[in-house]
Design a protein around this motif. Structure first.
Motif, PDB file in Angstrom:
ATOM      1  N   GLN A  62       5.108   5.873  -5.586  1.00  0.00           N
ATOM      2  CA  GLN A  62       5.633   6.638  -4.456  1.00  0.00           C
ATOM      3  C   GLN A  62       7.156   6.640  -4.468  1.00  0.00           C
ATOM      4  N   THR A  70       0.827  -1.205   0.000  1.00  0.00           N
ATOM      5  CA  THR A  70       0.000   0.000   0.000  1.00  0.00           C
ATOM      6  C   THR A  70       0.864   1.259   0.000  1.00  0.00           C
ATOM      7  N   HIS A  71       2.151   1.078   0.214  1.00  0.00           N
ATOM      8  CA  HIS A  71       3.095   2.196   0.207  1.00  0.00           C
ATOM      9  C   HIS A  71       4.501   1.642   0.001  1.00  0.00           C
ATOM     10  N   THR A  85       6.404   6.633  12.412  1.00  0.00           N
ATOM     11  CA  THR A  85       7.282   7.747  12.781  1.00  0.00           C
ATOM     12  C   THR A  85       6.751   8.449  14.024  1.00  0.00           C
ATOM     13  N   CYS A 113       6.290  12.465   6.691  1.00  0.00           N
ATOM     14  CA  CYS A 113       7.673  12.242   7.125  1.00  0.00           C
ATOM     15  C   CYS A 113       7.719  12.188   8.650  1.00  0.00           C
ATOM     16  N   GLY A 114       8.878  11.900   9.170  1.00  0.00           N
ATOM     17  CA  GLY A 114       9.010  11.887  10.620  1.00  0.00           C
ATOM     18  C   GLY A 114      10.261  11.163  11.056  1.00  0.00           C
ATOM     19  N   PHE A 173       1.701   9.272  11.730  1.00  0.00           N
ATOM     20  CA  PHE A 173       1.932   8.024  11.005  1.00  0.00           C
ATOM     21  C   PHE A 173       2.443   7.030  12.039  1.00  0.00           C
ATOM     22  N   ALA A 209      12.406   9.372   8.058  1.00  0.00           N
ATOM     23  CA  ALA A 209      11.845   8.778   6.840  1.00  0.00           C
ATOM     24  C   ALA A 209      10.850   9.747   6.236  1.00  0.00           C
ATOM     25  N   PHE A 210      10.629   9.588   4.969  1.00  0.00           N
ATOM     26  CA  PHE A 210       9.607  10.405   4.300  1.00  0.00           C
ATOM     27  C   PHE A 210       9.054   9.633   3.114  1.00  0.00           C
ATOM     28  N   GLY A 211       7.868   9.995   2.687  1.00  0.00           N
ATOM     29  CA  GLY A 211       7.291   9.330   1.520  1.00  0.00           C
ATOM     30  C   GLY A 211       6.277  10.239   0.854  1.00  0.00           C
ATOM     31  N   GLU A 222      10.145   6.862  -1.437  1.00  0.00           N
ATOM     32  CA  GLU A 222      10.330   6.740   0.005  1.00  0.00           C
ATOM     33  C   GLU A 222      11.776   7.093   0.310  1.00  0.00           C
ATOM     34  N   SER A 228       6.889   2.161   2.044  1.00  0.00           N
ATOM     35  CA  SER A 228       7.546   2.054   3.350  1.00  0.00           C
ATOM     36  C   SER A 228       8.083   0.658   3.690  1.00  0.00           C
TER      37      SER A 228
HETATM   38  N1  DAH Z   1       3.801   5.541   3.790  1.00  0.00           N
HETATM   39  C1  DAH Z   1       3.005   6.745   3.890  1.00  0.00           C
HETATM   40  C2  DAH Z   1       1.847   6.682   2.949  1.00  0.00           C
HETATM   41  O1  DAH Z   1       1.867   5.977   2.035  1.00  0.00           O
HETATM   42  C3  DAH Z   1       3.832   7.949   3.570  1.00  0.00           C
HETATM   43  C4  DAH Z   1       4.895   8.171   4.585  1.00  0.00           C
HETATM   44  C5  DAH Z   1       4.650   8.934   5.703  1.00  0.00           C
HETATM   45  C6  DAH Z   1       6.113   7.585   4.435  1.00  0.00           C
HETATM   46  C7  DAH Z   1       5.602   9.150   6.669  1.00  0.00           C
HETATM   47  C8  DAH Z   1       7.104   7.791   5.396  1.00  0.00           C
HETATM   48  C9  DAH Z   1       6.831   8.588   6.503  1.00  0.00           C
HETATM   49  O2  DAH Z   1       8.303   7.255   5.293  1.00  0.00           O
HETATM   50  O3  DAH Z   1       7.771   8.776   7.423  1.00  0.00           O
HETATM   51  O4  DAH Z   1       0.901   7.361   3.109  1.00  0.00           O
END
Ligand code: DAH
Length: 348
Positions: free
Chosen positions: A219, A178-179, A262, A294-295, A259, A316-318, A221, A181
């Motif tokens: 996405q 779903t992501h 994070t 992110c976080g 999230f 991390a961020f996405g 990441e 991550s």
């Molecule tokens: N995985 C999240 C999503 O698909 C996006 C995301 C949010 C990724 C915070 C991250 C994070 O790495 O730290 O909605």
């Protein structure tokens, strides 16, 4: 006329025909010549018609001369006909020829899809910042996609992402990721920090498709794990990246969010590149555009991969690649990106 007179007449007709034939270059003129020397009004037909009135001893001689004449004429006409046919074919082939190596017969060359272009552009920026690329499967285990990311079964956070489940036949609970991550988890399991990596790729959600939502999208990441990593590093990384991507005047902001993977978590946004923050339709007149999440990596995530949360920290961020392509090119309909209509795709 006696037989020898007839024979010499036929012979001179043949000579004349041979001369005329040499000048002929097209099949219409050839058909005319054929008619002139072998047709109903030709000398050949005339002699043939009059043969019955010949003296008996002349009949076989003239008969033979007529045959020789006819055979010879047919032979040279046929030869010429083949020559002309070959030339005419060549002209035809030449005019119908498709040069498949040049790629320019009114069709375009084809090029990378707008999402692929965007993906590579984003990857290049992170490569220039020292990040590597990590990969993971699109059919992912529930553990990698959720549990290791601090989303236990039946946790309400799962409702944030409408999941497509897969029966892989191995008794394990599998999902279409779903992501991106879960690639964080795979990278951390693969080896110890320091880690500075990104992952890009396709993700899936059980979404009702509309102008803003697709069931399959892309996405990117990011994950950094090292000693002494702080929120300031996250901030600085996002700021550096966004300035490189959208221009030096771009501003970024983090707003507190949630999230599971994070803590603390934030949504990050950029100053609207279309109106320079004066407010427009794209940014809903707020001057800001929210791009992703992110976080700081949650200690529970470190624990799931066997890292010591006392020793290392990470951020991390996405965010969505399609969304950022839509932003960059001012595309207001996500479906256009996936319909694969060449008239749309060739613009980018
Ligand atoms: N995985 C999240 C999503 O698909 C996006 C995301 C949010 C990724 C915070 C991250 C994070 O790495 O730290 O909605």
């Amino acid at each position: 006329m006696n037989a020898s007179e007839i024979s010499s007449k036929l012979e001179s007709a043949r000579d004349l025909a041979t001369e005329e034939l040499a000048q002929i270059t097209d099949s219409t003129s050839l058909a005319e010549l054929d008619n002139k020397y072998l047709g109903k009004t030709s000398i050949y037909s005339e002699i043939k018609r009059g043969a019955k009135d010949l003296a008996n001893e002349d009949k076989p001689i003239v008969g033979k001369a007529l045959n020789v004449y006819r055979e010879a004429m047919l032979e040279i006409i046929e030869k010429k006909s083949q020559e002309i046919q070959e030339k005419e074919n060549q002209v035809k082939y030449e005019s119908e020829r498709l040069d498949l190596s040049s790629g320019t017969h009114g069709r375009s060359h084809g090029h990378l899809h707008v999402v692929t272009q965007m993906k590579r552009e984003l990857e290049d920026i992170f490569f220039s910042m020292g990040y590597s690329l990590s990969e993971g499967p699109e059919v992912e285990t529930d553990w990698h996609n959720f549990q290791a990311l601090n989303v236990p079964p039946a946790h309400p956070a799962r409702a944030m992402q409408d999941t497509l489940y897969v029966d892989a036949g191995d008794g394990e609970q599998s999902v279409l990721r779903t992501h991106t991550s879960p690639v964080q988890i795979r990278r951390m399991l693969a080896g110890p920090p320091p880690i500075y990596t990104i992952a890009t790729g396709r993700v899936y959600r059980n979404e009702a498709i509309d102008a803003r939502h697709a069931a399959v999208f892309h996405q990117i990441e990011g994950l950094a794990v090292d000693t002494n990593i702080t929120l300031r590093d996250l901030r600085g990384t996002i700021e550096t990246f966004m300035k490189r991507f959208l221009g030096e005047s771009t501003r970024t902001r983090l707003i507190p969010s949630f999230f599971p993977f994070t803590e603390p978590s934030a949504e990050f946004g950029v100053s609207c590149p279309f109106c320079e923050m004066s407010g427009c339709r794209v940014c809903s007149h707020t001057g800001w555009i929210e791009l992703g999440g992110c976080g700081m990596v949650d200690p529970n995530v470190f624990e799931a991969v066997g890292y010591d949360a006392e020793q290392v920290q990470g951020f991390a961020f996405g965010f969505g690649i399609d969304r950022i392509a839509m932003l960059k090119y001012n595309i207001d309909e996500v479906r256009l990106i996936f319909d694969n209509d060449v008239r749309f795709l060739e613009q980018y």
